[in-house]
Design a protein around this motif. Structure first.
Motif, PDB file in Angstrom:
ATOM      1  N   UNK A   1       4.172   1.651  -0.979  1.00 34.78           N
ATOM      2  CA  UNK A   1       5.062   1.825  -2.142  1.00 34.78           C
ATOM      3  C   UNK A   1       4.683   0.779  -3.199  1.00 34.78           C
ATOM      4  N   UNK A   2       3.527   0.984  -3.846  1.00 39.31           N
ATOM      5  CA  UNK A   2       3.020  -0.047  -4.766  1.00 39.31           C
ATOM      6  C   UNK A   2       3.864  -0.184  -6.029  1.00 39.31           C
TER       7      UNK A   2
ATOM      8  N   UNK B   1       3.738   2.225  -9.512  1.00 39.38           N
ATOM      9  CA  UNK B   1       3.203   3.536  -9.111  1.00 39.38           C
ATOM     10  C   UNK B   1       3.492   4.554 -10.231  1.00 39.38           C
TER      11      UNK B   1
ATOM     12  N   UNK C   1       0.835  -1.206   0.000  1.00 38.58           N
ATOM     13  CA  UNK C   1       0.000   0.000   0.000  1.00 38.58           C
ATOM     14  C   UNK C   1       0.871   1.258   0.000  1.00 38.58           C
TER      15      UNK C   1
END
Lengths: 138, 138, 138
Positions: free
Chosen positions: A70-71, A74, A68
């Protein structure tokens, strides 16, 4: 007295792997009774972690939390040439630890009852990871 | 043997600055072949980081990530007397590192191929930052 | 020379508690003038922090920040058997520090003017916490 050794690990991709026993074995073989054990990971997309060693769900939740925070993939990230999980792996490494120092007493790392030492692989693919362990003391 | 030195750096405001070469120079001048190099930053709004040293975009992305995680001027923060970037700088410091220990072998810090050591300035303005470096070993 | 001691602290629940003076006292009593002081916390739901020691609002804001980042009772977490604050406490520990190493010079930890050392309790309830402090040097 100083004893310095290199350890190698083959990870099976993202996840955390206990290295507690290999460290305890290494420390006991140095013959150093009292001092410090320094562990250093020579990589920027994996890290070291001291974590609860009883319920594996703790480490499941840590992965969920990091996914959640550091997906992968991104869209705000620009360093994407090495894949969607590479820059998140660097971020996870910077937020955790590349080096740990553990006290040594009676010839062992003096960990708490619930503490385990883990190598935390942040890349999706299997990787070879190298640690330098330096035990110093008397 | 122990050698302790103070290093000073002038930052040019928020961003990360390589200190790898100054550390390697200092270690080689101590004459210590094997042991540990401990680096300590005497500040609470800047930190130390081991980071990928090849693509500068990695450090751009780390700034972008931190700006999302701990934005300047966040209205939930109450410690604002020193400016909108001060409390976020403390948060970034607590989430990263004020001290690093690196293994020393053959008279050098044994960094991985892609590892660089960076001083990470979290304040917007230029600052003078002081490090204490302690090299111990044989 | 190596001196190793255990310190115990009773926390009063979530929050940060200065341990700077107890560490400075311990270091000065070892008689070690120059070297390193390693502090290790034997727990996975509390951590160590170097933090600004002047305005208590800094530590208030750090709690606010952590409460947003890793809230108690977060429904995405599965390790809930020990209460809604247990897994967030593990997350906060992993994001901060279980060990710190401080330089020692002139018989004292060489902290910056604004640096304090804190034990950061992440559980809501009062806990007994144990530290191992190892001072090495000359």
């Amino acid at each position: 007295m100083i004893a310095q050794h290199t350890l190698e690990f083959e990870t099976r991709g993202r996840g955390s792997y206990s290295i507690t026993e290999r460290l305890q074995d290494l420390v006991s073989r140095t013959g150093i009774a009292s001092g410090l054990c320094h562990v250093f990971l020579q990589h920027t997309s994996a890290s070291l972690m001291l974590c609860e060693n009883a319920d594996p769900d703790v480490r499941v939740d840590l992965e969920t939390f990091m996914a959640r925070l550091a997906p992968d993939g991104d869209p705000m990230l620009v360093h994407t040439a090495e894949g969607p999980d590479d820059m998140p792996a660097h971020i996870r490494t910077v937020l955790t630890h590349s080096d740990l120092t553990l006290p040594v007493g009676s010839g062992r790392c003096l960990l708490g009852t619930w503490q385990g030492v883990y190598l935390w692989e942040h890349r999706q693919s299997a990787c070879r990871r190298r640690l330098t362990v330096t035990v110093s003391g008397e």
